[in-house]
Each structure stands twice: as C-alpha cells, then as structure tokens.
Design an enzyme around this catalytic site. Structure first.
Site, PDB file in Angstrom:
ATOM      1  N   GLU A 158      -2.174   7.560  -4.932  1.00 21.89           N
ATOM      2  CA  GLU A 158      -2.325   7.090  -6.372  1.00 21.89           C
ATOM      3  C   GLU A 158      -4.043   7.211  -6.943  1.00 21.89           C
ATOM      4  O   GLU A 158      -4.216   6.951  -8.170  1.00 21.89           O
ATOM      5  CB  GLU A 158      -2.058   5.630  -6.219  1.00 21.89           C
ATOM      6  CG  GLU A 158      -2.948   4.850  -5.478  1.00 21.89           C
ATOM      7  CD  GLU A 158      -2.609   3.212  -5.472  1.00 21.89           C
ATOM      8  OE1 GLU A 158      -1.312   2.877  -5.181  1.00 21.89           O
ATOM      9  OE2 GLU A 158      -3.246   2.397  -5.836  1.00 21.89           O
ATOM     10  N   ARG A 196       0.694  -1.354  -0.092  1.00 26.12           N
ATOM     11  CA  ARG A 196      -0.042   0.066  -0.165  1.00 26.12           C
ATOM     12  C   ARG A 196       0.869   1.341  -0.124  1.00 26.12           C
ATOM     13  O   ARG A 196       1.743   1.400   0.848  1.00 26.12           O
ATOM     14  CB  ARG A 196      -0.626  -0.037   1.198  1.00 26.12           C
ATOM     15  CG  ARG A 196      -2.119  -0.863   1.128  1.00 26.12           C
ATOM     16  CD  ARG A 196      -3.226  -0.213   0.118  1.00 26.12           C
ATOM     17  NE  ARG A 196      -4.178  -1.291  -0.190  1.00 26.12           N
ATOM     18  CZ  ARG A 196      -4.380  -2.178  -1.305  1.00 26.12           C
ATOM     19  NH1 ARG A 196      -3.434  -2.280  -2.105  1.00 26.12           N
ATOM     20  NH2 ARG A 196      -5.476  -3.033  -1.128  1.00 26.12           N
ATOM     21  N   ASP A 225       4.703  -0.495  -6.853  1.00 30.16           N
ATOM     22  CA  ASP A 225       3.290  -0.571  -7.567  1.00 30.16           C
ATOM     23  C   ASP A 225       2.130   0.185  -7.089  1.00 30.16           C
ATOM     24  O   ASP A 225       1.051   0.125  -7.435  1.00 30.16           O
ATOM     25  CB  ASP A 225       2.972  -2.084  -7.589  1.00 30.16           C
ATOM     26  CG  ASP A 225       1.800  -2.455  -8.436  1.00 30.16           C
ATOM     27  OD1 ASP A 225       1.648  -2.228  -9.509  1.00 30.16           O
ATOM     28  OD2 ASP A 225       0.818  -3.485  -7.697  1.00 30.16           O
ATOM     29  N   HIS A 273      -0.268  -0.205  -9.958  1.00 25.87           N
ATOM     30  CA  HIS A 273      -1.136  -0.844  -9.103  1.00 25.87           C
ATOM     31  C   HIS A 273      -1.403  -2.027  -9.967  1.00 25.87           C
ATOM     32  O   HIS A 273      -2.833  -2.358  -9.924  1.00 25.87           O
ATOM     33  CB  HIS A 273      -2.303  -0.069  -8.374  1.00 25.87           C
ATOM     34  CG  HIS A 273      -2.735  -0.755  -7.224  1.00 25.87           C
ATOM     35  ND1 HIS A 273      -2.999  -0.182  -5.917  1.00 25.87           N
ATOM     36  CD2 HIS A 273      -2.950  -2.148  -6.762  1.00 25.87           C
ATOM     37  CE1 HIS A 273      -3.470  -0.971  -4.918  1.00 25.87           C
ATOM     38  NE2 HIS A 273      -3.552  -2.036  -5.519  1.00 25.87           N
TER      39      HIS A 273
END
Ligand code: NAD
Length: 331
Positions: free
Chosen positions: A265, A236, A260, A297
């Site tokens: 985001e 996260r 990622d 992500h």
C-alpha cells in the site's frame, strides 16, 4: 521557551493543532507540511523536539542529521515504528515516543462496517442503484447474529470488535497467543488458529505485523476455513498473502473481503490516481470485485483519533524534553 517542530501537518490536523497551540502560549510549536527527510531535517535546527507522522521511511541519514543538530526528542503521531531505525535512535541516545492507543473504536467500527457492507452486499446494490435498477434480487444478505465471527488478536482493537459483535448477537470466538483473563472467563477462546479457521463464517484480523505473522492468511490457512468465509483485514497488509486471497476469491471459497490495508500500500494509498495509470494490478483486481471492499487505510481516520494523535504526541514530546519518561516511550 521550549520549541517543538511538527512535520507533515495535514489540513485536517490544523484545527486540533492550532487549538492546542492557542491554549499553550508558553510553548512554541511550529509546523510544516513537509515530510521529514534528508532535505527538510535542517528545519529542525534550534528545536528541542520534533513531532512526526509519515508512511515513507525515516532515513538513517535524516535521523543522524537530526542527532547532529542536537534534537534528541522524537514523537510520532501514530503507533507504527516500523519505518524508523530504532537501534539507530537508541545508539544516538535519542528518545522516541508513539501514540500506541489513539482510538481502538475507530478501527473496530471500521472493521464492523466493512463486514456489514459485505454481508448486505452493498457494493453490488450501489452499482445497481447507480444505473437505476432498484430490484432486490439476487443480492440477498446475511445477518451478523447468524455468523460465527472469529477474532484473531484480542488486544485493544480486537476487544472492541468482540463487544460490538456481541451487541449484534453474533457467536464470537477468539484466538490470541496471550489470553485476556476476562475473555477467557467468558469462554471465548479457541486453543488453536486451526479451530478458529474451521468454525468461523467471518474472520477478522487484529494482530501486529511481526515477523511470525507475515502472510498468516495464506493458501494453507485459507484451505482450513469454512466455505463462503468472509475475511476482514484492518490490521496490516502483510498479514495476508494477496495471491492466496485472490485465488480463494476466484475459487469462491472466500465469499467476500473487506480490506483497509494491503501489503504493497505504501505510495499507492493516500494518493489520487484519477486520470493516471493505476500502479498496482493486484490491488486493482481486488478493487474491481463486487465482493471486495478496499478502503485506503482509513480505519484510523476519525476526528477523535486525529485529535488524540496530535495532542498525545505533542504532550509526549514535552515530557521527553523535560527529561520525564512518558508512558508512550518506545523501549
Ligand atoms: P494490540 O497490541 O493491543 O493487540 C494485538 C494482539 O495481537 C495482542 O493481544 C497480541 O498478543 C496478539 N497477537 C500477536 N500475534 C498474534 C498471533 N500470531 N496470533 C494471535 N494473536 C496474536 O494491538 P491493537 O492496537 O489492537 O492493533 C491491532 C492491529 O491493528 C495492529 O496490526 C495495528 O497495526 C493495526 N492498526 C490498524 C489501523 C488502521 O488504520 N487500519 C490503525 C491502528 C492499528
């Protein structure tokens, strides 16, 4: 006949969804590409349950309206429940399920590939090769077997990462607030995060973004890490203080990062910014670096994981509608 409405259906979910529908003619599963919002909640009128997936918040107003429509059964196609008011769901006597484990390998493999691409300096080679420069030097790589890999969080995903890393021959150390008995027998755990920071050449995060973990990677923790550390975050975004990460990259304390996820985001990832002004300077700063790989992500995004997210969520919704307690019930 039981009726379920699936919101925000993506193109890539269609084959699995339509296949499921075809195999279950006794249940009416309808679909819409629209998100679940105050404007679209009315569509759920007359259904027994809804199946949802979005990063945007599920507003209290929309949840309350769903309740007023008598639709008490919500099934999320993902694991995260941070964008829905669970207290409200409970107060309304509604039930909610998620898909807690859809494919740990999808995420663990992604972490591994980010690690491998950083260690073998792939972004730098990609740029050189694109301009026709096929020389080796100076981008010498590092081998995973010579690294100490520190795995923070040994749940579903962390444990797969450990197995993969062991396959590469790396020295693996791990930290978790709850120790897994099997890993403990293997002697993988260090007692404190400080020990893990002090020993790891690569640190990979696999913990949830609960309040205690927010910005666990910060200026202080980075100062305790080895020089040239590589940080991988596929968990996260809020686990990492982005400013501290940038400072660590600037000072070369951190030799590379594979990300990622990113703390801001939502609204930036999974959107097309080509030809438009990029909205986030800090993220751009990271994306422009040769020793940082950003993926939007996508760790979860495999055929296997999407299959499981669609089928498990629908099957959980059916159980809720039938008054059963699925093991995916969010308590
Ligand atoms: P899990 O619940 O199976 O495991 C998490 C582990 O972290 C648990 O063993 C828990 O005890 C441990 N933990 C919690 N706080 C800790 C701390 N401060 N220090 C050490 N250990 C701690 O979870 P999982 O399914 O393995 O998921 C791990 C992470 O991956 C989550 O943040 C999840 O949101 C994220 N995730 C990302 C993607 C993606 O697409 N990038 C997809 C799925 C999950």
């Amino acid at each position: 006949m039981m009726k379920i409405l699936v919101y925000s259906v993506r193109q890539d979910e269609l084959p699995v969804l339509n296949d499921w529908i075809q195999k279950h003619p006794d249940i009416q599963v309808d679909q819409t590409t629209e998100l679940f919002t105050e404007d679209t909640v009315e569509k759920a009128s007359g259904y027994d349950g809804v199946v949802l997936f979005q990063q945007q918040p599920y507003t209290d107003k929309a949840v309350n309206r769903l309740n007023e429509l008598g639709v008490k059964n919500i099934s999320l196609r993902n694991v995260g429940v941070d964008n829905i008011n669970l207290d409200l769901v409970k107060q309304n006597g509604m039930k909610i399920t998620n898909v807690p484990v859809y494919s740990p390998n999808a995420i663990a493999e992604h972490a591994t590939f980010l690690m491998g691409r950083i260690l073998r300096r792939v972004p730098e080679y990609d740029k050189k090769i694109a301009r026709g420069d096929l020389r080796w030097a100076p981008e010498i790589g590092r081998e995973i077997r010579n690294q100490t890999v520190g795995v923070i969080g040994t749940g579903h995903i962390g444990r797969v990462v450990i197995n993969i890393m062991k396959g590469f021959g790396a020295k693996v150390i791990a930290y978790d607030i709850f120790k897994n008995p099997e890993l403990e027998k293997m002697g993988l755990y260090v007692d404190t995060l400080d020990e893990l920071y002090a020993q790891s050449d690569i640190i990979t995060l696999h913990v949830p973004a609960v309040a205690d973990n927010i910005h666990m990677i910060n200026e202080e923790s980075i100062s305790k890490m080895k020089d040239d550390v590589v940080i991988i975050n596929v968990a996260r975004g809020s686990l990492v203080d982005t400013d501290a990460l940038i400072t660590g990259l600037d000072s070369k304390k951190i030799s590379g990062a594979g990300l990622d996820v990113y703390e801001d985001e939502v609204g930036v990832f999974n959107a097309d910014w080509e030809g438009k002004e990029f909205p986030d300077k800090r993220l751009k700063n990271l994306m422009d670096r040769d020793n940082v790989i950003v993926t939007p992500h996508t760790a979860f995004y495999t055929d296997m994981a999407v299959h499981n997210m669609v089928t498990v969520s629908i099957e959980s919704n059916i159980k809720l509608i039938n008054g059963e307690e699925p093991d995916t019930l969010v308590k």
